[in-house]
Design a protein around this motif. Structure first.
Motif, PDB file in Angstrom:
ATOM      1  N   VAL A   1       1.116  -1.163   0.061  1.00 35.14           N
ATOM      2  CA  VAL A   1       0.009  -0.035   0.044  1.00 35.14           C
ATOM      3  C   VAL A   1       0.807   1.382  -0.067  1.00 35.14           C
ATOM      4  N   ALA A   2       1.944   1.329   0.788  1.00 38.00           N
ATOM      5  CA  ALA A   2       2.919   2.308   0.805  1.00 38.00           C
ATOM      6  C   ALA A   2       3.549   2.555  -0.427  1.00 38.00           C
ATOM      7  N   VAL A   3       3.786   1.596  -1.024  1.00 36.45           N
ATOM      8  CA  VAL A   3       4.597   1.746  -2.418  1.00 36.45           C
ATOM      9  C   VAL A   3       3.606   2.284  -3.532  1.00 36.45           C
TER      10      VAL A   3
ATOM     11  N   ALA B   1       3.923   5.799  -5.401  1.00 35.15           N
ATOM     12  CA  ALA B   1       3.848   5.713  -6.628  1.00 35.15           C
ATOM     13  C   ALA B   1       2.779   6.772  -7.329  1.00 35.15           C
ATOM     14  N   ARG B   2       1.752   6.532  -6.723  1.00 36.00           N
ATOM     15  CA  ARG B   2       0.687   7.859  -7.078  1.00 36.00           C
ATOM     16  C   ARG B   2       1.199   9.079  -6.946  1.00 36.00           C
ATOM     17  N   LYS B   3       1.926   9.484  -5.787  1.00 34.64           N
ATOM     18  CA  LYS B   3       2.551  10.756  -5.578  1.00 34.64           C
ATOM     19  C   LYS B   3       3.397  11.054  -6.636  1.00 34.64           C
ATOM     20  N   ILE B   4       4.341  10.078  -7.115  1.00 31.82           N
ATOM     21  CA  ILE B   4       5.287  10.343  -8.113  1.00 31.82           C
ATOM     22  C   ILE B   4       4.590  10.575  -9.519  1.00 31.82           C
TER      23      ILE B   4
ATOM     24  N   SER C   1      12.872   9.572  -3.579  1.00 34.70           N
ATOM     25  CA  SER C   1      13.725   8.496  -4.310  1.00 34.70           C
ATOM     26  C   SER C   1      14.237   7.790  -3.087  1.00 34.70           C
ATOM     27  N   ALA C   2      14.509   8.130  -1.928  1.00 36.12           N
ATOM     28  CA  ALA C   2      15.023   7.458  -0.848  1.00 36.12           C
ATOM     29  C   ALA C   2      13.793   6.740  -0.262  1.00 36.12           C
ATOM     30  N   LEU C   3      12.794   7.383  -0.374  1.00 34.44           N
ATOM     31  CA  LEU C   3      11.409   6.657   0.120  1.00 34.44           C
ATOM     32  C   LEU C   3      11.174   5.375  -0.602  1.00 34.44           C
ATOM     33  N   VAL C   4      11.144   5.491  -1.959  1.00 30.78           N
ATOM     34  CA  VAL C   4      11.132   4.537  -2.801  1.00 30.78           C
ATOM     35  C   VAL C   4      12.099   3.354  -2.579  1.00 30.78           C
ATOM     36  N   VAL C   5      13.171   3.821  -2.698  1.00 26.76           N
ATOM     37  CA  VAL C   5      14.278   2.618  -2.486  1.00 26.76           C
ATOM     38  C   VAL C   5      14.089   1.935  -1.015  1.00 26.76           C
TER      39      VAL C   5
END
Length: 142
Positions: free
Chosen positions: A89-91, A95-98, A115-119
């Motif tokens: 859900v967080a991913v 992704a929605r925010k991006i 990007s740090a959050l995605v990684v």
């Protein structure tokens, strides 16, 4: 006392489940309304990039709601919060925010943070997924 707490917890979780169902339904209807409004504006039946990003953002919001609904159902059935689903859900939320981010108005620091959050989320998802793999599958892969 324990029985009362279990009943209370069940009532709260069922209430949250109903609220999530209503929210997902309303969000789905809203996606349809927004899409219809965007498509009927000139040029008819065409969307520009900004309008498509708005629609995609709302669609991903519905997907996030469905995943949260799944998490609540799993908690209701098994009394366990599935970390894998929460990370997923967080991913999807990131992704929605991006997807809806306006890159011309965002500072470089914000892009680094996202990007740090995605990684971090991807690494966490990988570690949890790997830890939850049955041991028999791990042995056959090696």
């Amino acid at each position: 006392m324990q029985k009362i707490l279990k009943r209370f917890e069940r009532v709260v979780v069922l209430t949250l489940l109903v609220f999530m169902m209503i929210a997902v339904f309303v969000a789905t209807v809203e996606v349809g309304v927004i899409l219809w409004q965007q498509l009927k504006e000139p040029p008819v039946m065409l969307l520009n990039v900004k309008e498509m990003m708005e629609v995609f953002g709302f669609i991903l919001m519905v997907v996030i709601g469905l995943e949260l609904l799944e998490t609540i159902k799993a908690y209701l059935d098994k009394k366990v919060v599935h970390v894998e689903v929460v990370l997923l859900v967080a991913v999807v939320a990131v992704a929605r925010k991006i997807i809806i981010l306006d890159y011309y108005e965002v500072s470089p620091q914000m892009l680094y943070a996202v990007s740090a959050l995605v990684v971090s989320l991807a690494a966490g998802f990988f570690i949890v997924r790997r830890a939850l793999e049955p041991k028999s599958e791990k042995n056959t892969k090696e």
